[in-house]
Design an enzyme around this catalytic site. Sequence first.
Site, short mmCIF file in Angstrom:
data_model
loop_
_atom_site.label_atom_id
_atom_site.label_comp_id
_atom_site.label_asym_id
_atom_site.label_seq_id
_atom_site.Cartn_x
_atom_site.Cartn_y
_atom_site.Cartn_z
CB CYS A 1 -3.73 7.55 6.53
SG CYS A 1 -5.05 6.87 5.52
CG HIS B 1 -5.85 3.05 8.66
ND1 HIS B 1 -7.19 3.19 8.93
CD2 HIS B 1 -5.63 3.78 7.52
CE1 HIS B 1 -7.76 3.96 8.01
NE2 HIS B 1 -6.83 4.34 7.15
O1 3JN Z 1 -9.82 5.51 3.15
C1 3JN Z 1 -8.84 5.65 3.88
O2 3JN Z 1 -8.67 4.96 4.90
C2 3JN Z 1 -7.83 6.64 3.53
C3 3JN Z 1 -8.33 7.60 2.52
C4 3JN Z 1 -7.55 8.48 1.94
C5 3JN Z 1 -8.04 9.36 0.89
C6 3JN Z 1 -9.41 9.48 0.66
C7 3JN Z 1 -9.88 10.27 -0.36
C8 3JN Z 1 -9.02 10.96 -1.17
C9 3JN Z 1 -7.14 10.09 0.11
C10 3JN Z 1 -5.67 10.03 0.39
O3 3JN Z 1 -5.24 10.62 1.39
O4 3JN Z 1 -4.94 9.42 -0.37
C11 3JN Z 1 -7.64 10.86 -0.95
C12 3JN Z 1 -6.74 11.59 -1.88
O5 3JN Z 1 -6.23 12.64 -1.52
O6 3JN Z 1 -6.56 11.08 -2.98
#
Ligand code: 3JN
Length: 347
Positions: free
Chosen positions: A128, A248
């Site tokens: 994101c 964000h």
């Molecule tokens: O914490 C956030 O603001 C974004 C989190 C993204 C996220 C959380 C857990 C696993 C991801 C991601 O999209 O990169 C993942 C993942 O797929 O590794």
Amino acid sequence: MRKFNTAIVGATGAVGQEFLKLIEERKFPFGELKMLASSRSAGKKINFMGKEYTVEETTEKSFEGVKFALFAGGAASKLFAPAAVASGAVVIDNSSNFRMEPDVPLVVPEVNPQAIARHKGIIANPNCSTIIMVMALKPLYNLSRIKRIVVSTYQAVSGAGREGMDELKAQLEAISQGKPVEAKILPVAKLEKHYQIASNLIPQIDVFKENLYTKEEMKMVDETKKIMEDDELRITATTIRVPVYRSHAESVNIEFEDEITVAAAREALEKFPGVIVRDNPAEMIYPQPLETSGKDDVEVGRIRKDFSIEHGLNLWVCGDQIRKGAALNALQIAEYMIANGMVHDED
Ligand code: 3JN
């Protein structure tokens, strides 16, 4: 009107629910719709566009006849994306499981739609924070190559899912009632140690790597180079969790190869689809997460010269990370494929 059978894997989570809102809002041409999730959520009912759906447990057989398999995130795609592809579905995956695989396009449709054509069944949605940043970088990169980026993020608790939002809410309530504050989710639910986010900032998103950066920080570094198709791009990131529910925000410092005036940057950003320039210091106008929440566009403001280097600009960028940072971007990839005849309902 052609219709495309669609499966949402992780339909009950924050991103899954946003997929449903967007499918309705954007009139996405779905045929049959499957709501899939882990065994924990199987059997739950979801009312959607006047119809009741029962959430089914995802299995390798779930994807027969499915054209678009939209994976909301987590480990599910690691387990089931290959089966979905073998069934003839295009997988659009919001997790990091395949993002850096050379055979998997990593796509923001306004930025690098050309990559979609190279897919072999799986297309990855970037992280994101990466999506929100590259939306602002691309129109500027088109004016001059970018040499270096220094980014600091201010990430909302909903990036950690619904549990992140519930935790902030419960902590704010506890504080207002003079009760003890409990922390169970942030910064990383699966770790033993947790910190209060209400009235606080946590300089850790995801786990640490050996190089002392967090995984979130290295995702921004690696993914941006891949999306911009520029391995020489130098970029460093610091990612911070803030007590904001949704959207964000990012402070982005950019060093260009050539001189870019503030006026030229503003014009390029204004023309770029999916970006809104909200920037009028005299009137105290700038992007704020409260205002971008629930909206599709990424907003850019505080556009100004970095007087400490030769060709530098500073920007402030805000975007809804569940919309453009996740579900909307994934759905736009599917829409792009439909609009460009890259997927067929007959085959
Ligand atoms: O914490 C956030 O603001 C974004 C989190 C993204 C996220 C959380 C857990 C696993 C991801 C991601 O999209 O990169 C993942 C993942 O797929 O590794």
